[in-house]
Design a protein around this motif. Structure first.
Motif, short mmCIF file in Angstrom:
data_model
loop_
_atom_site.label_atom_id
_atom_site.label_comp_id
_atom_site.label_asym_id
_atom_site.label_seq_id
_atom_site.Cartn_x
_atom_site.Cartn_y
_atom_site.Cartn_z
N SER A 1 46.10 -19.74 97.63
CA SER A 1 47.40 -19.17 98.02
C SER A 1 48.42 -19.06 96.89
O SER A 1 49.46 -18.44 97.08
CB SER A 1 48.02 -20.01 99.13
OG SER A 1 48.34 -21.30 98.63
N ALA A 2 48.15 -19.66 95.74
CA ALA A 2 49.09 -19.64 94.62
C ALA A 2 50.46 -20.16 95.06
O ALA A 2 51.49 -19.66 94.64
CB ALA A 2 49.22 -18.24 94.03
N ASP A 3 50.45 -21.15 95.93
CA ASP A 3 51.68 -21.74 96.48
C ASP A 3 52.53 -20.74 97.25
O ASP A 3 53.72 -20.95 97.45
CB ASP A 3 52.51 -22.43 95.39
CG ASP A 3 51.89 -23.75 94.96
OD1 ASP A 3 51.20 -24.38 95.81
OD2 ASP A 3 52.08 -24.14 93.81
N ASP A 4 51.94 -19.65 97.67
CA ASP A 4 52.64 -18.67 98.49
C ASP A 4 52.42 -19.09 99.95
O ASP A 4 51.30 -19.29 100.37
CB ASP A 4 52.05 -17.28 98.25
CG ASP A 4 52.75 -16.20 99.05
OD1 ASP A 4 53.38 -15.35 98.42
OD2 ASP A 4 52.65 -16.22 100.28
N HIS A 5 53.48 -19.22 100.69
CA HIS A 5 53.38 -19.68 102.07
C HIS A 5 53.67 -18.57 103.07
O HIS A 5 54.01 -18.84 104.21
CB HIS A 5 54.33 -20.87 102.29
CG HIS A 5 54.01 -22.02 101.39
ND1 HIS A 5 52.89 -22.80 101.54
CD2 HIS A 5 54.66 -22.51 100.31
CE1 HIS A 5 52.87 -23.74 100.61
NE2 HIS A 5 53.93 -23.57 99.84
N TRP B 1 49.48 -8.71 95.64
CA TRP B 1 48.44 -8.83 96.66
C TRP B 1 47.06 -9.00 96.07
O TRP B 1 46.23 -9.73 96.58
CB TRP B 1 48.47 -7.63 97.61
CG TRP B 1 48.04 -6.35 96.96
CD1 TRP B 1 48.83 -5.43 96.34
CD2 TRP B 1 46.70 -5.88 96.82
NE1 TRP B 1 48.09 -4.41 95.82
CE2 TRP B 1 46.77 -4.66 96.11
CE3 TRP B 1 45.47 -6.34 97.21
CZ2 TRP B 1 45.63 -3.92 95.80
CZ3 TRP B 1 44.33 -5.62 96.90
CH2 TRP B 1 44.42 -4.41 96.20
N TRP B 2 46.79 -8.31 94.96
CA TRP B 2 45.45 -8.36 94.37
C TRP B 2 45.13 -9.74 93.82
O TRP B 2 43.96 -10.11 93.70
CB TRP B 2 45.28 -7.28 93.28
CG TRP B 2 46.32 -7.37 92.20
CD1 TRP B 2 47.49 -6.68 92.12
CD2 TRP B 2 46.30 -8.23 91.06
NE1 TRP B 2 48.20 -7.04 91.00
CE2 TRP B 2 47.48 -7.99 90.32
CE3 TRP B 2 45.40 -9.16 90.57
CZ2 TRP B 2 47.77 -8.66 89.14
CZ3 TRP B 2 45.69 -9.83 89.40
CH2 TRP B 2 46.87 -9.59 88.70
N GLU B 3 46.16 -10.52 93.49
CA GLU B 3 45.91 -11.88 93.00
C GLU B 3 45.30 -12.75 94.11
O GLU B 3 44.45 -13.59 93.85
CB GLU B 3 47.19 -12.51 92.46
CG GLU B 3 46.91 -13.86 91.79
CD GLU B 3 48.12 -14.45 91.09
OE1 GLU B 3 48.22 -15.68 91.10
OE2 GLU B 3 48.94 -13.69 90.53
N VAL C 1 44.14 -13.58 102.09
CA VAL C 1 43.10 -14.54 101.70
C VAL C 1 42.03 -14.61 102.79
O VAL C 1 40.83 -14.53 102.50
CB VAL C 1 43.70 -15.94 101.43
CG1 VAL C 1 42.62 -16.99 101.31
CG2 VAL C 1 44.56 -15.91 100.17
N ALA C 2 42.44 -14.75 104.05
CA ALA C 2 41.48 -14.84 105.15
C ALA C 2 40.63 -13.57 105.23
O ALA C 2 39.40 -13.64 105.39
CB ALA C 2 42.22 -15.07 106.47
N ALA D 1 40.70 -15.61 96.08
CA ALA D 1 39.76 -15.87 97.17
C ALA D 1 38.32 -15.62 96.74
O ALA D 1 37.42 -16.40 97.06
CB ALA D 1 40.12 -15.02 98.38
N ALA D 2 38.10 -14.55 95.99
CA ALA D 2 36.75 -14.22 95.53
C ALA D 2 36.23 -15.29 94.58
O ALA D 2 35.08 -15.73 94.69
CB ALA D 2 36.74 -12.85 94.87
#
Length: 154
Positions: A57-61, A8-10, A69-70, A15-16
């Motif tokens: 998103s690192a290709d995470d869908h 999750w922290w990635e 991210v939002a 995003a930052a």
């Protein structure tokens, strides 16, 4: 759908980083990018969002990844808004400052060129404010890309 492919922290870090880099790029691009969009400016903004989507998103869908991210982007926006409201220096860095582009009936073409704004845009602002060039006291390019026009008294 809710399982993350990366920690999750990635998502927060991505995003930052993207938020900060895009903020710097928009500030470098100038005031017109923030203000009145031309069709070309709009296309650039749309392509920017598409170009950084995978970086975010690192290709995470997953739904969870998108929400992280939002949430991070909204949180960063609030942090900068609060910091700008409390610190004049932060406000100047993040939002910019107005620039004098004309005074006493004279337009400063070199300043307009430096700010990447056409003389036609300033002339349009003069017309919208029912101000002839001879009646101009001050013209400022505001940090949001709009013009402020002040007429001479009388």
């Amino acid at each position: 759908m809710f399982d993350l492919s990366v920690p999750w922290w990635e998502f927060v870090a991505r995003a930052a980083i993207v938020y900060l880099v895009l903020m710097v790029m928009v500030r470098i691009a100038g005031k017109r990018t923030i203000g009145q969009f031309t069709p070309f400016d709009l296309i650039v903004v749309m392509l920017l969002s598409e170009s950084v989507s995978n970086a975010l998103s690192a290709d995470d869908h997953s739904v969870t990844g998108g929400l992280i991210v939002a949430g991070t982007l909204v949180f960063l926006n609030v942090v900068f808004a609060v910091a700008s409201a409390r610190s004049r220096k932060v406000e100047q860095i993040t939002e910019g400052t107005p620039v004098l582009v004309g005074r006493d009936g004279k337009l400063f073409e070199d300043v307009l060129k430096r700010e990447r704004v056409g003389i036609g845009e300033l002339e349009k602002a003069l017309r919208e404010n029912d101000c002839e060039l001879a009646d101009l006291k001050y013209a400022f390019l505001e940090s949001d890309g709009n013009f402020s026009i002040q007429k001479k008294p009388g």
